[in-house]
Design a protein around this motif. Structure first.
Motif, short mmCIF file in Angstrom:
data_model
loop_
_atom_site.label_atom_id
_atom_site.label_comp_id
_atom_site.label_asym_id
_atom_site.label_seq_id
_atom_site.Cartn_x
_atom_site.Cartn_y
_atom_site.Cartn_z
N THR A 120 0.85 -1.19 0.00
CA THR A 120 0.00 0.00 0.00
C THR A 120 0.88 1.24 0.00
O THR A 120 2.08 1.18 0.34
N GLY A 121 0.29 2.36 -0.36
CA GLY A 121 1.03 3.62 -0.32
C GLY A 121 1.53 3.94 1.08
O GLY A 121 2.63 4.48 1.24
N ALA A 122 0.74 3.61 2.10
CA ALA A 122 1.15 3.87 3.48
C ALA A 122 2.42 3.09 3.82
O ALA A 122 3.33 3.62 4.49
N GLN A 123 2.51 1.85 3.36
CA GLN A 123 3.71 1.04 3.64
C GLN A 123 4.94 1.65 2.98
O GLN A 123 6.01 1.70 3.58
N VAL A 124 4.80 2.10 1.74
CA VAL A 124 5.92 2.70 1.02
C VAL A 124 6.36 3.99 1.71
O VAL A 124 7.56 4.25 1.88
N LEU A 125 5.41 4.81 2.13
CA LEU A 125 5.74 6.09 2.76
C LEU A 125 6.35 5.89 4.15
O LEU A 125 7.11 6.75 4.62
N ASN A 126 6.04 4.81 4.80
CA ASN A 126 6.59 4.56 6.13
C ASN A 126 7.96 3.91 6.08
O ASN A 126 8.80 4.17 6.94
N ASP A 127 8.23 3.06 5.08
CA ASP A 127 9.53 2.38 4.99
C ASP A 127 9.73 1.86 3.57
O ASP A 127 9.47 0.69 3.28
N CYS A 128 10.21 2.71 2.72
CA CYS A 128 10.39 2.33 1.31
C CYS A 128 11.47 1.26 1.17
O CYS A 128 11.36 0.37 0.32
N ASP A 129 12.50 1.33 2.01
CA ASP A 129 13.58 0.34 1.91
C ASP A 129 13.05 -1.07 2.13
O ASP A 129 13.45 -2.02 1.44
N ALA A 130 12.15 -1.23 3.10
CA ALA A 130 11.59 -2.55 3.38
C ALA A 130 10.72 -3.04 2.22
O ALA A 130 10.50 -4.25 2.08
N CYS A 131 10.21 -2.13 1.41
CA CYS A 131 9.32 -2.49 0.29
C CYS A 131 10.07 -2.66 -1.02
O CYS A 131 9.47 -3.08 -2.02
N GLU A 132 11.36 -2.34 -1.04
CA GLU A 132 12.07 -2.23 -2.31
C GLU A 132 12.06 -3.53 -3.11
O GLU A 132 11.79 -3.51 -4.33
N ALA A 133 12.32 -4.66 -2.46
CA ALA A 133 12.39 -5.92 -3.20
C ALA A 133 11.07 -6.21 -3.90
O ALA A 133 11.05 -6.62 -5.08
N LYS A 134 9.95 -5.99 -3.21
CA LYS A 134 8.65 -6.25 -3.81
C LYS A 134 8.34 -5.23 -4.91
O LYS A 134 7.77 -5.58 -5.95
N LEU A 135 8.72 -3.98 -4.69
CA LEU A 135 8.49 -2.95 -5.70
C LEU A 135 9.24 -3.28 -6.99
O LEU A 135 8.73 -3.04 -8.09
#
Length: 383
Positions: free
Chosen positions: A260-275
């Motif tokens: 979700t956008g909230a997850q990306v805005l809170n911690d983009c580094d943790a989302c990078e692999a999935k992105l």
């Protein structure tokens, strides 16, 4: 017939004189009554909904007769404003009303008078009608239609998604509609067996009910997801939005837990692999979700601007810490799109920025992410 979305409707409500009547044409379940009620309640006006399709006799609308001396008069009906304060009279299902009811509405719409009683000055009359072959409708007399300013009301999927975020609908419903926007509204070509008139199809009202059954109230009154969606829930959801929409929703929630956008805005580094694994249409959903989350999180422009004046020494408040975190992660997300050479995703981000639909999100970017603001501005100028 001119077509308007929610933003244009609110503008029309703002500038149209109270002496003008408005007619909204559209499908059921798209939020006509809720939008009108919220808008006018914020202005301190009482909204009186009258479901004309349920009235069997003009007396239901004009009240009962009584004898006054040598004359017959009509008692004001239950809904009539006897306190003299202006109201918004919302005539729902106008084209489902019986012809004798419509004759009564003719005088009301033209003269603001009903059986000798005048509506208080400043009152408004707004009607809503359905259209489509699936409805049992009454033909409206052209002379009645001429008493209204007529608009085809078609709120966008984007507007519904923003509303859903503001109302805290279940995130799984929001993510699904972001991914399958054509399933927000009815899909009449889906025939699920014999035509009995009882078929269920998705609409905006139904998706809210799906959200209701997937959520529960916590001990502190907060709303939270009820639990994971299991096989036993499929039939329940099918009874709300129909079997095909329910099946696709179930498959989505089981096999595609999107960020979700909230997850990306809170911690983009943790989302990078999935992105990095996402394709263009999935990144477009993330873009939209980011704008929606910013719009809902910072709805007060004056407060947002006040944060921008906070000195570096005075940045300990939770609001400022969150704002700085969001700005930093949005910058990282944009850099990630550049590193991935996702020019189409950046173009989609620029389109959201240019559309003007998310004013607070645009203000956030221009104030706290000036580098992104400049890049988006340059990208738009280069087109």
């Amino acid at each position: 017939m001119i077509t308007i979305d929610t933003r244009k409707l609110l503008h029309i409500l703002e500038v149209t004189p109270a002496t003008h009547n408005i007619m909204l044409v559209g499908r059921h379940g798209i939020g006509k009554s809720e939008i009108l009620t919220e808008y006018y309640q914020q202005k301190g006006m009482r909204v009186v909904p009258l479901f004309l399709g349920q009235m069997s006799d003009p007396g239901d609308l004009i009240g009962l007769p009584t004898k006054t001396g040598e004359r017959t008069a009509f008692l004001p009906p239950y809904w009539f404003p006897i306190d003299g304060k202006p109201i918004v009279l919302f005539l729902d299902e106008l084209n489902r009303a019986r012809p004798e009811i419509l004759q009564t509405v003719m005088d009301l719409a033209l003269n603001r008078r009903l059986a000798g009683h005048e509506l208080p000055k400043g009152s408004r009359i707004i009607s809503a009608v359905n259209e489509g072959d699936e409805y049992q409708l009454t033909h409206l007399d052209p002379s009645l239609v001429s008493r209204f300013n007529v608009y085809q009301f078609c709120p966008t999927v984007q507007e519904w998604l923003l509303w859903a975020q503001q109302k805290h609908l279940d995130q799984r419903v929001i993510d699904f509609i972001s991914n399958e926007p054509t399933l927000l509204d009815s899909v009449p070509e889906w025939k699920e067996g014999e035509d009995t008139g009882l078929e269920k199809y998705p609409d905006r009202r139904a998706w809210r009910r799906v959200s209701d059954v997937l959520q529960e109230s916590g001990p502190d009154g907060s709303i939270r997801p009820r639990r994971n969606i299991g096989e036993d829930d499929l039939d329940m959801i099918a009874g709300i939005v129909g079997a095909q929409a329910a099946s696709r929703f179930f498959a989505f929630t089981q096999g595609n837990q999107m960020l979700t956008g909230a997850q990306v805005l809170n911690d983009c580094d943790a989302c990078e692999a999935k992105l990095r694994s996402y394709r263009l249409h999935q990144l477009a959903i993330i873009n939209e979700s980011i704008f929606q989350h910013l719009e809902v999180t910072y709805p007060d422009a004056s407060k947002l601007l006040a944060y921008s004046t906070v000195s570096k020494e005075d940045n300990s408040s939770m609001e400022v810490v969150q704002l700085q975190r969001y700005a930093s992660n949005l910058q990282r997300y944009y850099q990630l799109l550049e590193n991935m050479e996702q020019k189409e995703a950046i173009a989609h981000l620029a389109n959201l920025f240019e559309s003007g639909s998310y004013q607070e999100a645009i203000l956030f970017i221009s104030t706290f992410c000036p580098e992104i603001y400049q890049k988006l501005t340059d990208f738009i100028a280069s087109l």
